[in-house]
Every structure is written in C-alpha cells, then in structure tokens.
Scaffold this motif. Structure first.
Motif, PDB file in Angstrom:
ATOM      1  N   ALA A  67       0.723  10.949 -26.888  1.00 51.31           N
ATOM      2  CA  ALA A  67      -0.351  10.418 -27.559  1.00 51.31           C
ATOM      3  C   ALA A  67      -1.652  10.453 -26.442  1.00 51.31           C
ATOM      4  O   ALA A  67      -2.642  11.079 -26.465  1.00 51.31           O
ATOM      5  N   ALA A  68      -1.192   9.988 -25.201  1.00 51.85           N
ATOM      6  CA  ALA A  68      -2.502   9.858 -24.272  1.00 51.85           C
ATOM      7  C   ALA A  68      -2.190  11.029 -23.245  1.00 51.85           C
ATOM      8  O   ALA A  68      -3.104  11.310 -22.284  1.00 51.85           O
ATOM      9  N   VAL A  69      -1.186  11.745 -23.253  1.00 49.43           N
ATOM     10  CA  VAL A  69      -0.503  12.443 -22.113  1.00 49.43           C
ATOM     11  C   VAL A  69      -0.276  11.920 -20.667  1.00 49.43           C
ATOM     12  O   VAL A  69       0.886  11.731 -20.422  1.00 49.43           O
ATOM     13  N   VAL A  70      -1.357  11.434 -20.093  1.00 48.32           N
ATOM     14  CA  VAL A  70      -1.364  10.738 -18.809  1.00 48.32           C
ATOM     15  C   VAL A  70      -1.971   9.364 -19.029  1.00 48.32           C
ATOM     16  O   VAL A  70      -3.165   9.381 -19.334  1.00 48.32           O
ATOM     17  N   THR A  71      -1.615   7.930 -18.851  1.00 51.81           N
ATOM     18  CA  THR A  71      -2.114   6.857 -18.698  1.00 51.81           C
ATOM     19  C   THR A  71      -2.135   6.220 -17.602  1.00 51.81           C
ATOM     20  O   THR A  71      -1.002   5.737 -16.901  1.00 51.81           O
ATOM     21  N   PRO A  72      -3.034   6.051 -16.551  1.00 51.97           N
ATOM     22  CA  PRO A  72      -3.309   5.375 -15.529  1.00 51.97           C
ATOM     23  C   PRO A  72      -3.033   3.897 -15.567  1.00 51.97           C
ATOM     24  O   PRO A  72      -3.285   3.254 -16.349  1.00 51.97           O
ATOM     25  N   ILE A  73      -2.293   3.263 -14.652  1.00 51.92           N
ATOM     26  CA  ILE A  73      -1.662   2.024 -14.504  1.00 51.92           C
ATOM     27  C   ILE A  73      -2.402   1.249 -13.381  1.00 51.92           C
ATOM     28  O   ILE A  73      -2.322   1.554 -12.163  1.00 51.92           O
ATOM     29  N   GLY A  74      -3.559   0.415 -13.695  1.00 49.85           N
ATOM     30  CA  GLY A  74      -4.225  -0.216 -12.442  1.00 49.85           C
ATOM     31  C   GLY A  74      -3.741  -1.749 -12.078  1.00 49.85           C
ATOM     32  O   GLY A  74      -3.498  -1.976 -10.782  1.00 49.85           O
ATOM     33  N   THR A  75      -3.027  -2.490 -13.055  1.00 49.70           N
ATOM     34  CA  THR A  75      -2.686  -3.595 -12.478  1.00 49.70           C
ATOM     35  C   THR A  75      -1.244  -3.921 -13.100  1.00 49.70           C
ATOM     36  O   THR A  75      -0.949  -3.435 -14.284  1.00 49.70           O
ATOM     37  N   VAL A  76      -0.130  -4.431 -12.379  1.00 49.05           N
ATOM     38  CA  VAL A  76       1.038  -4.880 -12.913  1.00 49.05           C
ATOM     39  C   VAL A  76       1.221  -6.274 -12.671  1.00 49.05           C
ATOM     40  O   VAL A  76       1.069  -6.982 -11.808  1.00 49.05           O
ATOM     41  N   LYS A  77       1.423  -6.956 -14.103  1.00 48.28           N
ATOM     42  CA  LYS A  77       1.778  -8.531 -13.949  1.00 48.28           C
ATOM     43  C   LYS A  77       3.077  -8.787 -14.268  1.00 48.28           C
ATOM     44  O   LYS A  77       3.593  -8.109 -15.101  1.00 48.28           O
ATOM     45  N   TYR A  78       3.551  -9.945 -13.935  1.00 40.78           N
ATOM     46  CA  TYR A  78       4.832 -10.242 -14.098  1.00 40.78           C
ATOM     47  C   TYR A  78       4.980 -11.646 -13.874  1.00 40.78           C
ATOM     48  O   TYR A  78       4.045 -12.487 -13.616  1.00 40.78           O
ATOM     49  N   SER A  79       5.983 -12.209 -14.141  1.00 42.49           N
ATOM     50  CA  SER A  79       6.264 -13.739 -14.186  1.00 42.49           C
ATOM     51  C   SER A  79       5.972 -14.685 -12.784  1.00 42.49           C
ATOM     52  O   SER A  79       5.585 -15.724 -12.863  1.00 42.49           O
ATOM     53  N   GLY A 116       0.794  -1.193  -0.131  1.00 44.11           N
ATOM     54  CA  GLY A 116      -0.210   0.059   0.073  1.00 44.11           C
ATOM     55  C   GLY A 116       0.666   1.115   0.054  1.00 44.11           C
ATOM     56  O   GLY A 116       0.101   2.185  -0.008  1.00 44.11           O
ATOM     57  N   SER A 117       2.164   1.237   0.123  1.00 44.77           N
ATOM     58  CA  SER A 117       2.989   2.410  -0.039  1.00 44.77           C
ATOM     59  C   SER A 117       2.968   2.959  -1.450  1.00 44.77           C
ATOM     60  O   SER A 117       3.273   4.116  -1.564  1.00 44.77           O
ATOM     61  N   LEU A 118       2.734   2.214  -2.449  1.00 46.74           N
ATOM     62  CA  LEU A 118       2.602   2.694  -3.566  1.00 46.74           C
ATOM     63  C   LEU A 118       1.311   2.918  -4.230  1.00 46.74           C
ATOM     64  O   LEU A 118       0.407   2.050  -4.154  1.00 46.74           O
ATOM     65  N   LEU A 119       0.748   4.220  -4.069  1.00 45.27           N
ATOM     66  CA  LEU A 119      -0.490   4.520  -4.240  1.00 45.27           C
ATOM     67  C   LEU A 119      -1.095   4.732  -5.686  1.00 45.27           C
ATOM     68  O   LEU A 119      -1.982   4.218  -6.087  1.00 45.27           O
ATOM     69  N   GLU A 120      -0.156   5.197  -6.689  1.00 51.36           N
ATOM     70  CA  GLU A 120      -0.390   5.361  -8.070  1.00 51.36           C
ATOM     71  C   GLU A 120       0.810   5.175  -9.035  1.00 51.36           C
ATOM     72  O   GLU A 120       1.947   5.235  -8.387  1.00 51.36           O
ATOM     73  N   VAL A 121       0.600   4.508 -10.168  1.00 52.04           N
ATOM     74  CA  VAL A 121       1.318   4.317 -11.120  1.00 52.04           C
ATOM     75  C   VAL A 121       0.701   5.191 -12.488  1.00 52.04           C
ATOM     76  O   VAL A 121      -0.386   4.825 -12.798  1.00 52.04           O
ATOM     77  N   PHE A 122       1.439   5.877 -13.270  1.00 45.25           N
ATOM     78  CA  PHE A 122       0.943   6.255 -14.603  1.00 45.25           C
ATOM     79  C   PHE A 122       2.054   6.431 -15.660  1.00 45.25           C
ATOM     80  O   PHE A 122       3.264   6.629 -15.197  1.00 45.25           O
ATOM     81  N   GLY A 123       1.799   6.475 -16.901  1.00 45.09           N
ATOM     82  CA  GLY A 123       2.764   6.459 -17.828  1.00 45.09           C
ATOM     83  C   GLY A 123       2.329   7.831 -18.523  1.00 45.09           C
ATOM     84  O   GLY A 123       1.303   8.568 -18.414  1.00 45.09           O
TER      85      GLY A 123
END
Length: 373
Positions: free
Chosen positions: A314-326, A303-310
């Motif tokens: 093109a999109a200016v700002v794109t929020p990221i909801g889920t991060v998937k990894y191996s 919970g220490s990471l509140l938000e991530v965005f690219g």
C-alpha cells in the motif's frame, strides 16, 4: 496446463466517464471498485474451470459454505501502474502468484497455477483498463486476488470446492501531502503469529487476530502495532500489515540496514524482498537477523538507531517517528523520515512508475500499449 480461456460478460451499467474521472481524482484506498471482476472455480472432479470476467457485484453463498465456519480464505495485494507508453504493468506479480500458492498450501486449499493467476490480472485489466490512473504519479490500480472455500456442508476438513476472485480498486498516493512518519505501538502481550502457525500465509485470520491489539495501539495514539515473537516475547516479528526495517549506526561508524529474518512466523513480503535488493544496489550493508524489542528502544534512546520504516504494497515505505510501549515512548532519530528511508522509497517507486531503469526485471507488462493511430 493449456492457456486459460476466459469468458467476458460486460457490465450493462458501467460507471460513466464523468463518474470514473471523479473517482480517479480522489480515489483514497479501497473505497471504489472497477466495473468488473474475475471469478474462477475449482472442484475435485473438474479442477480449475469457468474462468470469467463478469460485472462487479455481490456473490451468493450458502449459509453452510465452509469458509464461513472453518476460515479457509487467502488473499493477495498488488498494484497495476500505467506506464509512459500507455501500457499497464505490475510489480513482481509472479512473486504474488507464488506466495498465493504457498498460502493455499498452508491452508490445505487448491493451488492456483501461476499462469492462471497472471492471466486473471491481464484479463481484468484489459476490460477495465480505463480505471488505471495516468502515468507519472504514484496513483495506481490496487488488485485484490482472493480465494474462499465454497463447499456446502459442515465437517472439519478441507473443502472440495473453491472460488477464486479478483477485484480492483483505484488507489491514490498513500501520503497525499508528502511522506509522513507515524507512531507505532510495541505490543508485549498479544502476538501476531507463532512458529508452525499461519504467520507465513496471507490469510484473513491473521488480520482478524490483529484487530484487538490494533485498537489497543489506537488508544495510545498509534497508527500501527509492532509485534514480538510468540515464544519468548523478545524478538520483533513485523507490524500488523507491514514488514519492518531498521537503520543502525554501528560502533565503527558504518550503517546497517537490518530486517527481522524469516524464521517461520514472518510474512515473506514482496516489498521486503525487493527492499533488500534495492538497499544492496545503493551500497548499504544489509542484514537479516533477529532484532530484540529492547534493541529498538535502547537504540532509539542512545542514538544508534537512526531510522525505522515499514514496507508493504500500500504505502511501499512508511517511516516511523515514535515508538510507544507500556513503559513509555522513544523518538527514532529526529522523528522525521530519514535519508536512507527516503532514498530506498524513491528508488523502488521510480521503478514501479516506469521512470527509472528496471535492472532486475521486476515490472511485468499485463496490457500492451495501445496501437498508435
């Protein structure tokens, strides 16, 4: 250099007003193109010459043109916006011009002077001004300057001839139904760029190399890929087409807006640089530092990471909801666009659309407002 002189050849078969209106009503992104384009040539003996606005259409290349064999190709991306008074402006095009020069330098190509880069934008927009969408919304005209090596012959060396071109494509709002979060694949095998490579240049080879890991991410239901550094496979660099920002809650309760530092393999995004300034203007504590992939995963989990965005053109700002990894996946916050993400996006897009003050002088008028009748 002296002020460039552009010849203008009008398209004998431009889109009808009805067809143009139909396209502008639902332009998508990169699907349709305006009636004209810019071409400028460079050679060792003549320098930059033959600047022209010509009808949009195919170009002819000899099969041994050096771009087809050795990949000397660079490009930029920026947008033109209709302002409330009818003028047409672009967001920090001088920064795009300088980055274009930096990319050319890295690929041993001729460097287009900044004033010629800006003039090419104005000349095309003056001819194709009716393709710029109306003011008030997020619709824009996307501008794609690019340059290729055109010398005929084989031999691994810099080309002695180049062709600069500028094309334009109407673009609708990136999120037609409101800002939506996306899923991102954290790639641990393939890398985007290495120190000393071409990661800081905007060249086609970087994007070609991203297509395979992009397909891997798509197999996991992800729209984008976030890359780790090539040396240690530890530190987050960027996404395939966006820089990344992270919003952390520190132990003392303060909020940190952080982005990976420019360590020689990360593209110096113009939206990234602007976002750093906007975040400071809004009172956030901003840092540029190394951010580990584990910090992303662990921060989302605890919970220490509140938000991530690219962020990008093109999109200016794109929020990221889920991060998937191996090893699994984590949800960032509640999986929805966060308040910091939305505040930064609104502040920047309001400046671009001309509905907010522009304290940093980022908007450059390229075509003046039409004279009043």
């Amino acid at each position: 250099m002296s002020a460039p002189q552009f010849s203008v050849t009008r398209n004998p078969h431009p889109a009808s007003p009805e067809r143009r209106a139909e396209i502008l009503a639902d332009p998508g992104f990169g699907r349709y193109f305006t009636d004209h384009m810019v071409t400028i040539r460079w050679s060792e003996d003549q320098g930059w010459h033959d600047a022209a606005v010509v009808p949009y259409g195919p170009i002819t290349l000899d099969p041994s043109s050096m771009v087809l064999h050795y990949g000397q190709e660079i490009f930029e991306g920026l947008k033109a916006y209709r302002q409330a008074d009818g003028s047409i402006a672009s967001f920090r095009p001088d920064a795009n011009a300088r980055r274009f020069q930096g990319s050319a330098q890295r690929l041993a190509m001729a460097e287009l002077p900044e004033e010629l880069f800006l003039a090419s934008l104005s000349e095309l927009l003056s001819v194709d001004s009716e393709w710029v969408p109306a003011s008030g919304g997020e619709d824009s005209l996307y501008l794609r300057p690019f340059m290729i090596a055109t010398e005929v012959g084989l031999g691994v060396r810099p080309s002695a001839e180049y062709l600069y071109m500028l094309i334009a494509s109407p673009a609708g709002p990136y999120f037609a139904g409101g800002v939506q979060p996306m899923d991102v694949w954290l790639e641990r095998e393939y890398t985007r760029a290495a120190l000393g490579g071409t990661g800081t240049a905007k060249c086609g080879g970087n994007y070609a190399a991203s297509l395979l890991p992009q397909a891997v991410g798509a197999q996991h239901g992800c729209a984008q890929v976030a890359y780790l550094d090539a040396e240690e496979h530890t530190w987050i660099d960027e996404m395939g087409s966006n820089n990344l920002f992270f919003v952390f809650r520190r132990p003392d309760g303060s909020t940190e807006v952080a982005t990976p530092d420019l360590r020689g393999s990360v593209l110096a995004g113009i939206t990234r640089d602007s976002m750093l300034t906007v975040a400071k203007d809004l009172g956030y504590e901003v840092t540029e530092r190394r951010i580990a992939g584990s910090e992303l995963i662990d921060g989302a989990a605890d919970g220490s990471l509140l938000e991530v965005f690219g962020c990008g053109t093109a999109a200016v700002v794109t929020p990221i909801g889920t991060v998937k990894y191996s090893g699994g996946e984590v949800t960032v916050g509640d999986g929805q666009p966060g308040p910091v993400t939305l505040a930064l996006r609104e502040a920047l897009t309001d400046v671009q659309r001309g509905v907010a003050a522009d304290p940093h002088g980022w908007m450059t008028e390229l075509v003046p407002a039409p004279a009043s009748v």
